[in-house]
Design a protein around this motif. Sequence first.
Motif, mmCIF file in Angstrom:
data_model
loop_
_atom_site.group_PDB
_atom_site.id
_atom_site.type_symbol
_atom_site.label_atom_id
_atom_site.label_comp_id
_atom_site.label_asym_id
_atom_site.label_seq_id
_atom_site.Cartn_x
_atom_site.Cartn_y
_atom_site.Cartn_z
ATOM 1 N N GLY A 3 -9.879 6.798 9.723
ATOM 2 C CA GLY A 3 -8.672 7.569 9.488
ATOM 3 C C GLY A 3 -7.546 6.793 8.838
ATOM 4 O O GLY A 3 -6.637 7.378 8.288
ATOM 5 N N ILE A 4 -7.578 5.467 8.895
ATOM 6 C CA ILE A 4 -6.535 4.662 8.269
ATOM 7 C C ILE A 4 -7.045 4.229 6.904
ATOM 8 O O ILE A 4 -8.108 3.621 6.788
ATOM 9 C CB ILE A 4 -6.169 3.442 9.133
ATOM 10 N N LEU A 5 -6.297 4.566 5.880
ATOM 11 C CA LEU A 5 -6.719 4.292 4.513
ATOM 12 C C LEU A 5 -5.987 3.087 3.937
ATOM 13 O O LEU A 5 -4.809 2.880 4.242
ATOM 14 C CB LEU A 5 -6.436 5.510 3.635
ATOM 15 N N PRO A 6 -6.652 2.311 3.090
ATOM 16 C CA PRO A 6 -5.935 1.238 2.403
ATOM 17 C C PRO A 6 -4.845 1.853 1.534
ATOM 18 O O PRO A 6 -5.013 2.944 0.979
ATOM 19 C CB PRO A 6 -7.014 0.583 1.537
ATOM 20 N N PRO A 7 -3.708 1.179 1.405
ATOM 21 C CA PRO A 7 -2.594 1.753 0.646
ATOM 22 C C PRO A 7 -2.873 1.789 -0.853
ATOM 23 O O PRO A 7 -3.416 0.841 -1.409
ATOM 24 C CB PRO A 7 -1.436 0.804 0.952
ATOM 25 N N THR A 8 -2.511 2.895 -1.452
ATOM 26 C CA THR A 8 -2.552 2.977 -2.907
ATOM 27 C C THR A 8 -1.245 2.421 -3.451
ATOM 28 O O THR A 8 -0.273 2.245 -2.706
ATOM 29 C CB THR A 8 -2.701 4.438 -3.371
ATOM 30 N N ALA A 9 -1.203 2.155 -4.738
ATOM 31 C CA ALA A 9 0.028 1.658 -5.363
ATOM 32 C C ALA A 9 1.161 2.675 -5.164
ATOM 33 O O ALA A 9 2.304 2.297 -4.884
ATOM 34 C CB ALA A 9 -0.202 1.377 -6.838
ATOM 35 N N LYS A 10 0.839 3.951 -5.278
ATOM 36 C CA LYS A 10 1.845 5.011 -5.121
ATOM 37 C C LYS A 10 2.413 5.023 -3.700
ATOM 38 O O LYS A 10 3.626 5.142 -3.499
ATOM 39 C CB LYS A 10 1.215 6.361 -5.457
ATOM 40 N N ILE A 11 1.539 4.893 -2.699
ATOM 41 C CA ILE A 11 1.985 4.865 -1.295
ATOM 42 C C ILE A 11 2.844 3.634 -1.037
ATOM 43 O O ILE A 11 3.875 3.707 -0.371
ATOM 44 C CB ILE A 11 0.766 4.895 -0.344
ATOM 45 N N ASN A 12 2.421 2.505 -1.569
ATOM 46 C CA ASN A 12 3.169 1.266 -1.404
ATOM 47 C C ASN A 12 4.588 1.413 -1.944
ATOM 48 O O ASN A 12 5.563 1.038 -1.284
ATOM 49 C CB ASN A 12 2.428 0.118 -2.098
ATOM 50 N N GLN A 121 18.886 -10.659 10.383
ATOM 51 C CA GLN A 121 19.005 -11.734 9.398
ATOM 52 C C GLN A 121 17.679 -12.083 8.727
ATOM 53 O O GLN A 121 17.497 -13.190 8.227
ATOM 54 C CB GLN A 121 19.653 -12.977 10.031
ATOM 55 N N ARG A 122 16.748 -11.142 8.730
ATOM 56 C CA ARG A 122 15.491 -11.288 7.993
ATOM 57 C C ARG A 122 15.250 -9.993 7.226
ATOM 58 O O ARG A 122 15.645 -8.916 7.652
ATOM 59 C CB ARG A 122 14.313 -11.528 8.932
ATOM 60 N N ARG A 123 14.552 -10.107 6.122
ATOM 61 C CA ARG A 123 14.232 -8.909 5.350
ATOM 62 C C ARG A 123 13.223 -8.053 6.121
ATOM 63 O O ARG A 123 12.298 -8.568 6.737
ATOM 64 C CB ARG A 123 13.640 -9.301 3.995
ATOM 65 N N SER A 124 13.421 -6.755 6.067
ATOM 66 C CA SER A 124 12.498 -5.830 6.738
ATOM 67 C C SER A 124 11.137 -5.913 6.070
ATOM 68 O O SER A 124 11.029 -6.028 4.852
ATOM 69 C CB SER A 124 13.047 -4.407 6.678
ATOM 70 N N ALA A 125 10.089 -5.851 6.888
ATOM 71 C CA ALA A 125 8.737 -6.043 6.386
ATOM 72 C C ALA A 125 7.871 -4.826 6.660
ATOM 73 O O ALA A 125 7.976 -4.180 7.705
ATOM 74 C CB ALA A 125 8.115 -7.277 7.044
ATOM 75 N N LEU A 126 6.997 -4.543 5.731
ATOM 76 C CA LEU A 126 6.011 -3.484 5.865
ATOM 77 C C LEU A 126 4.693 -4.128 6.253
ATOM 78 O O LEU A 126 4.245 -5.079 5.611
ATOM 79 C CB LEU A 126 5.882 -2.747 4.535
ATOM 80 N N VAL A 127 4.078 -3.629 7.318
ATOM 81 C CA VAL A 127 2.792 -4.158 7.781
ATOM 82 C C VAL A 127 1.768 -3.029 7.671
ATOM 83 O O VAL A 127 1.835 -2.058 8.428
ATOM 84 C CB VAL A 127 2.879 -4.671 9.238
ATOM 85 N N PHE A 128 0.839 -3.172 6.716
ATOM 86 C CA PHE A 128 -0.231 -2.188 6.578
ATOM 87 C C PHE A 128 -1.305 -2.462 7.618
ATOM 88 O O PHE A 128 -1.601 -3.610 7.926
ATOM 89 C CB PHE A 128 -0.833 -2.227 5.166
ATOM 90 N N LEU A 129 -1.916 -1.417 8.151
ATOM 91 C CA LEU A 129 -2.870 -1.556 9.239
ATOM 92 C C LEU A 129 -4.323 -1.432 8.784
ATOM 93 O O LEU A 129 -5.230 -1.644 9.581
ATOM 94 C CB LEU A 129 -2.575 -0.507 10.314
ATOM 95 N N ALA A 130 -4.561 -1.059 7.533
ATOM 96 C CA ALA A 130 -5.939 -0.914 7.031
ATOM 97 C C ALA A 130 -6.517 -2.261 6.658
ATOM 98 O O ALA A 130 -5.844 -3.200 6.370
ATOM 99 C CB ALA A 130 -5.955 0.012 5.831
#
Length: 130
Positions: A3-12, A121-130
């Motif tokens: 159910g968890i898909l690798p991110p596409t460029a568009k989703i990213n 004081q840190r940049r927000s990070a996106l963590v992909f789960l796929a």
Amino acid sequence: MAGILPPTAKINVAYRQSIYQAGSVVSQIGHYPKGIPRHLNKSILVMLSTYNPGGRLKPLGWNMRMMQKLEQYLYHYEYFTGTGSLKEISEPLFMVNIPVSKAILLARKFRQNAIVVIRSQRRSALVFLA
């Protein structure tokens, strides 16, 4: 994980352009968050949602029930309600003072593709789960 898909460029790009807000906190991926309450300055905050698991659209009622279920898991943690918004589209989320490892387990339980990690004081990070 099913159910968890690798991110596409568009989703990213969509994740990175979205504005994440909960309580007094506002941030975007790769930007420094604003409005973190003083008592949370040393905390790790994670933006979690249950909407549209795996990037697949679900009916509003289903999404709302899943958010209620997620909220039941959060009673041990300090959390705030908020939204993730991109242009005219907005989805509810929770900003939770929770260890990242536990947030990942919850996000996977609800078949989410990613979480947003916020620290003072840190940049927000996106963590992909796929």
